[in-house]
Each structure stands twice: as C-alpha cells, then as structure tokens.
Design an enzyme around this catalytic site. Structure first.
Site, mmCIF file in Angstrom:
data_model
loop_
_atom_site.group_PDB
_atom_site.id
_atom_site.type_symbol
_atom_site.label_atom_id
_atom_site.label_comp_id
_atom_site.label_asym_id
_atom_site.label_seq_id
_atom_site.Cartn_x
_atom_site.Cartn_y
_atom_site.Cartn_z
ATOM 1 N N ASN A 17 -40.583 21.864 -6.770
ATOM 2 C CA ASN A 17 -41.491 21.362 -7.810
ATOM 3 C C ASN A 17 -42.046 20.034 -7.299
ATOM 4 O O ASN A 17 -41.333 19.024 -7.273
ATOM 5 C CB ASN A 17 -40.685 21.175 -9.104
ATOM 6 C CG ASN A 17 -41.554 20.699 -10.246
ATOM 7 O OD1 ASN A 17 -42.745 20.438 -10.060
ATOM 8 N ND2 ASN A 17 -40.962 20.579 -11.415
ATOM 9 N N LYS A 24 -38.871 17.869 -6.323
ATOM 10 C CA LYS A 24 -37.603 18.292 -6.936
ATOM 11 C C LYS A 24 -37.275 19.650 -6.321
ATOM 12 O O LYS A 24 -38.184 20.478 -6.160
ATOM 13 C CB LYS A 24 -37.833 18.439 -8.445
ATOM 14 C CG LYS A 24 -36.613 18.365 -9.294
ATOM 15 C CD LYS A 24 -37.029 18.313 -10.751
ATOM 16 C CE LYS A 24 -35.845 18.651 -11.627
ATOM 17 N NZ LYS A 24 -36.251 19.012 -12.979
ATOM 18 N N ARG A 105 -43.278 25.831 -8.175
ATOM 19 C CA ARG A 105 -43.694 25.695 -9.564
ATOM 20 C C ARG A 105 -45.123 25.145 -9.584
ATOM 21 O O ARG A 105 -45.391 24.073 -9.036
ATOM 22 C CB ARG A 105 -42.775 24.727 -10.300
ATOM 23 C CG ARG A 105 -43.188 24.580 -11.744
ATOM 24 C CD ARG A 105 -42.782 23.264 -12.318
ATOM 25 N NE ARG A 105 -43.319 23.143 -13.668
ATOM 26 C CZ ARG A 105 -43.496 21.990 -14.270
ATOM 27 N NH1 ARG A 105 -43.204 20.864 -13.654
ATOM 28 N NH2 ARG A 105 -43.984 21.959 -15.480
ATOM 29 N N HIS A 194 -44.938 25.284 -20.348
ATOM 30 C CA HIS A 194 -43.504 25.606 -20.462
ATOM 31 C C HIS A 194 -43.265 27.119 -20.436
ATOM 32 O O HIS A 194 -42.239 27.604 -20.911
ATOM 33 C CB HIS A 194 -42.893 25.093 -21.797
ATOM 34 C CG HIS A 194 -42.783 23.610 -21.912
ATOM 35 N ND1 HIS A 194 -42.935 22.965 -23.121
ATOM 36 C CD2 HIS A 194 -42.527 22.651 -20.999
ATOM 37 C CE1 HIS A 194 -42.770 21.669 -22.945
ATOM 38 N NE2 HIS A 194 -42.525 21.453 -21.660
ATOM 39 N N HIS A 222 -38.976 25.140 -27.339
ATOM 40 C CA HIS A 222 -38.541 24.309 -26.203
ATOM 41 C C HIS A 222 -38.671 22.844 -26.622
ATOM 42 O O HIS A 222 -39.776 22.334 -26.801
ATOM 43 C CB HIS A 222 -39.422 24.616 -24.986
ATOM 44 C CG HIS A 222 -39.114 23.773 -23.784
ATOM 45 N ND1 HIS A 222 -38.511 24.258 -22.639
ATOM 46 C CD2 HIS A 222 -39.327 22.452 -23.548
ATOM 47 C CE1 HIS A 222 -38.361 23.289 -21.765
ATOM 48 N NE2 HIS A 222 -38.856 22.170 -22.292
ATOM 49 N N ARG A 255 -45.703 11.785 -26.440
ATOM 50 C CA ARG A 255 -47.004 12.399 -26.728
ATOM 51 C C ARG A 255 -47.131 12.694 -28.217
ATOM 52 O O ARG A 255 -46.162 13.090 -28.863
ATOM 53 C CB ARG A 255 -47.164 13.714 -25.961
ATOM 54 C CG ARG A 255 -47.266 13.545 -24.477
ATOM 55 C CD ARG A 255 -47.517 14.890 -23.804
ATOM 56 N NE ARG A 255 -46.862 14.932 -22.526
ATOM 57 C CZ ARG A 255 -46.245 15.993 -22.028
ATOM 58 N NH1 ARG A 255 -46.228 17.139 -22.695
ATOM 59 N NH2 ARG A 255 -45.668 15.935 -20.852
ATOM 60 N N GLY A 346 -33.240 20.749 -28.060
ATOM 61 C CA GLY A 346 -32.937 22.034 -28.702
ATOM 62 C C GLY A 346 -31.494 22.466 -28.475
ATOM 63 O O GLY A 346 -30.848 23.029 -29.354
ATOM 64 N N GLU A 347 -30.973 22.151 -27.292
ATOM 65 C CA GLU A 347 -29.607 22.599 -26.952
ATOM 66 C C GLU A 347 -28.535 21.642 -27.468
ATOM 67 O O GLU A 347 -27.390 22.039 -27.650
ATOM 68 C CB GLU A 347 -29.468 22.714 -25.422
ATOM 69 C CG GLU A 347 -30.274 23.852 -24.821
ATOM 70 C CD GLU A 347 -30.407 23.748 -23.308
ATOM 71 O OE1 GLU A 347 -29.492 23.209 -22.654
ATOM 72 O OE2 GLU A 347 -31.440 24.208 -22.779
ATOM 73 N N GLU A 398 -35.216 26.723 -15.795
ATOM 74 C CA GLU A 398 -36.532 27.019 -15.220
ATOM 75 C C GLU A 398 -36.442 27.310 -13.725
ATOM 76 O O GLU A 398 -37.150 28.180 -13.217
ATOM 77 C CB GLU A 398 -37.497 25.868 -15.512
ATOM 78 C CG GLU A 398 -37.841 25.815 -16.996
ATOM 79 C CD GLU A 398 -38.553 24.559 -17.433
ATOM 80 O OE1 GLU A 398 -39.783 24.543 -17.374
ATOM 81 O OE2 GLU A 398 -37.877 23.587 -17.829
#
Ligand code: AMP
Length: 425
Positions: A17, A24, A105, A194, A222, A255, A346-347, A398
């Site tokens: 990425n 990355k 990616r 996403h 997400h 954002r 979320g997790e 991902e």
C-alpha cells in the site's frame, strides 16, 4: 490449466500500500493465510525516514527492527524492504523469487474497474486516467506499481481497488442531482471507498451464517479513522455513504461527512476562506476533532467519561448519523439478514455500537447488552439468540482480502492469455 492446481502455486503474496511518503507492506503465506512479516516505511524523501519491520513468530514473540535513516524515494524504500524480507534474522524467505504475486492496493478504480485485475500496460493507463479523481492516492499507488514491477519483474502483479466493490451501485444511487454533463464529461458521481473491507466482512458473514453471499442482505459498517456504511443486497453493494471522495457520509475522526453543500460557499463568501483552507477544514479539522477537540475515539470516550459535554455531543452526533443510515439502508434493502460492525471503533467500542442500534427493535435490530460489552477478539455475535437480524462484530483484514483477491486473479494468468482482461478498458 486446472484452477485448483494454479492456486497451489501462488504461495507467498506481498501486499503493498503505497502512499505519498510511505510504503505499508505485508508478506503472507497463502497456504495458512498467515502474515509472515509486516512493516511500514514512513517519511520517504525526508531527512530521516523510519522503517519499522516486524517478523511475525508463532509464539507471538515477534522480532522487530526499526531503521532510522534516509530513504530517498519509493524505489530505495522497496529495495530496503526487500532486503529485510530475505534477511536471515528478520525475513521469511531466502530469495525474492519466492514471492509469486504482489497485490497493490489502489484507491480509485473509477468506473473502469469492477473487480481486482492483473496489472498490464492498459491497466496502468486506466489507473492514470483516474488520477484527477484521487490525486493524493492514485499517483503514489502508481509509483508503487512501477517500482515493484522493476524490483520484482518475475512476480505477477495485481491491482485491488477500494472502489471496485461499490461498482454494482445503480445510477439512482450513484448519480448526484447535478447537470448530467458533469457526470458524463467529468465523471462526477458516487464511487464509495473501503470496498476491500466491506467485501471482506460480507464474505466472512456468509461463511459464518453458512449461507451463500448472493442470498444475503447486509448492512456493513466500517468505523475506523475513516468511516463508511454499505447496503449489500443479494451479496452486491447497492449503496454506500462515501461519495465521489471519502469526505461524504458518516462523521469521521477529522472529516465532516455529509454537509449542506452551501456551507463551503458560505465559508468562502462570508469568511473569505480559500479553497485550500476549506479543504483543510473539512478534511482535517472537522468530524470528532472539530466538535470536541479529539479525533481518536478512545480519547473522545475518555473525555466523555470525565464529564466533557462536547465529547458526549460528538459521540451522540456520531451514532445518530450512523443510525440514520441504518434506517435508510433498511428501507432500500427491504429486508435485512445481518448488520456488521468492523474496523477500530466498530470492533472495540461497545458504547458506539449500542448508540447506533438503540431503538431499532421495530426493524428487528437489537443488541444483547452482556454480549456487546463482553471483551473479545474475532467474529462475535452480539444480537440476542432470538434476534431477527444478526448483529455481528467481524474484524476486518484488508491486507488478507487483497492477498486473497490477488491469488484469485493471478492464479491462472499468464502473459497473453487474456485471462482477467477487463472489458471496460
Ligand atoms: P482503524 O482506522 O481501523 O485503525 O481505527 C482507528 C480508530 O479506532 C481510532 O479512532 C481509535 O480510537 C479507535 N479504537 C481503537 N481501539 C479502540 C477502543 N478500544 N475503543 C474505542 N475506540 C478504539
């Protein structure tokens, strides 16, 4: 050639990425679907760059190497990374030829890419054409492809797009009510992002429910630093909250998400802000940070627990926006099998999950308080056993999804075979 036979040959995949000043990466063993090494080269081109490299070991005693020296450019960065991949102490392979495929990616596939694809000259040209849609991302992504293809000329290279999963969205959901020519000539429309994460959790949900994905109606949420929600009908995405850019939709760390489109005009006209200042305000100074001064949800929760009213308001706005989208997507789906929470917030943030789902029992959406607050890892069900809609936490991955897609698309491809040629190019 038999596809199973081909798949067996794609054993080690490197996922890359590339950002404007970073690379990355993860090297994965596809037989075990395990990460062998992972890392991040940052501040490429600056006086001091940082390369953090981790060899993942079975006993969890990972071996980490941090190099702080100048990395002149992305090519230099990938050469240094390759050196670590084959390093006897920190690496996981003896020779770079062991890497059968590389998954890149790519942020913006525009309308040209509806699925991952083998990288050919035509594909590179098409990604270039999408630079105006995502200048901050597609340019460095392309640099990553060029550099990796020169360093790994014998590996197969695949592009996996953040936008591809959303290309099934119909015109009524992707067109803005703007002059139609702006879509035809300038390609202004909703794309969504996403996609790799939404598709990964949708597939894992189908595995968990032991039902074909194409029979399932899902809402995937997400919630990371960036945040987006998608409506998935019969396994295909039919709407999503991010738009032409990742600025639209849910409230995010910095954002703003959805906004009255007249507000930027007001800022320019009334406060005499420049385009650059407005861009910065909406992308970097808004969201949770804009409301309460903290963009990291852990910090927002801590502030709220200490009695900070603005942090409380920020969390309420955050959950309220998600809840509105859940209602809207329930309406467009007509029926719902599962609601999925994923990514950092979320997790890991039960208060947020609770805030998003409270009062939705008439839609069949309910959370079991004990299950929701029980710490855990991996896929968890947090709806009551008799709940109509399964509410699930599914950790996103991902990099693994990029590797799986790369394996799928590269397994049986050979130059000139025409396999995986994109009909839209
Ligand atoms: P991601 O982009 O998926 O890495 O997610 C980053 C976001 O997840 C940040 O806002 C973090 O504050 C948030 N996050 C990570 N762990 C937790 C946690 N235990 N509780 C609340 N938020 C968390």
């Amino acid at each position: 050639m038999d596809s199973l036979l081909c798949a067996v040959t794609v054993l080690k995949i490197l996922v890359i990425n590339t950002g404007s000043s970073s690379i990355k990466y993860q090297l994965l063993d596809m037989k075990e679907q395990q990460v062998l090494v992972s890392g991040l080269a940052e501040k490429i081109g600056e006086t001091t760059s940082i390369l953090t490299h981790k060899k993942i070991l079975a006993n969890k005693k990972n071996r980490t190497k941090i190099k702080e020296e100048r990395i002149c450019n992305h090519r230099d960065g990938l050469i240094q990374i390759t050196g670590l991949l084959v390093d006897p102490e920190y690496g996981a392979i003896r020779d770079k030829s062991e890497i059968s495929a590389i998954g890149h990616r790519i942020v913006h596939g525009g309308e040209a890419f509806i699925s991952p694809t083998i990288i050919t000259e035509k594909v590179i040209e098409a990604i270039k054409k999408n630079i105006p849609l995502a200048p901050l991302h597609n340019s460095p992504n392309l640099t990553g492809i060029e550099v990796a293809m020169s360093i790994f000329p014998n590996s197969r290279h695949a592009a996996v797009f953040d936008t591809a999963f959303h290309q099934t969205i119909p015109p009524k959901a992707f067109l803005y009510a703007l002059p139609y020519d702006l879509y035809k000539k300038e390609r202004i429309r909703r794309y969504g992002f996403h996609g790799t994460s939404h598709s990964y959790v949708a597939e894992r949900c189908a595995d968990y429910l032991n039902r074909p994905l194409k029979e399932l109606n899902l809402i995937t949420i997400h919630l990371g630093n960036g945040a987006s929600i998608a409506a998935v009908k019969n396994g295909e995405c039919i709407d999503t909250s991010m738009g032409m850019t990742p600025l639209a939709g849910l409230v995010m760390g910095t954002r703003c998400g959805d906004l009255d489109p007249a507000i930027p005009l007001f800022l320019a006209d009334h406060l005499k802000m420049s385009l650059k200042e407005i861009d910065r305000l909406l992308n970097k100074e808004s969201g949770l940070k804009g409301i309460c001064g903290a963009n990291d949800m852990r910090e927002v929760i801590e502030k709220k627990n200490k009695g900070d009213n603005l942090a409380k308001t920020a969390m309420e706005i955050y959950c309220y926006r998600i809840k509105k989208y859940i209602g809207a997507y329930f309406a467009v789906l007509g029926d719902l099998d599962a609601l999925i929470f994923t990514a950092g917030i979320g997790e890991n943030a039960p208060d947020i999950r609770k805030g998003c789902c409270s009062g939705l029992i008439r839609l069949g959406i309910e959370i079991d308080n004990t299950k929701n607050y029980q710490p855990g890892k991996g896929l968890r069900e947090i709806s009551p056993s008799a709940g109509e809609v399964k509410v699930l936490i599914i950790p996103t991955n991902e990099e693994l999804q990029i590797a799986l897609e790369t394996r799928k698309v590269t397994a049986c491809w050979s130059k000139g075979s025409g396999f995986a040629e994109n009909p839209n190019l």
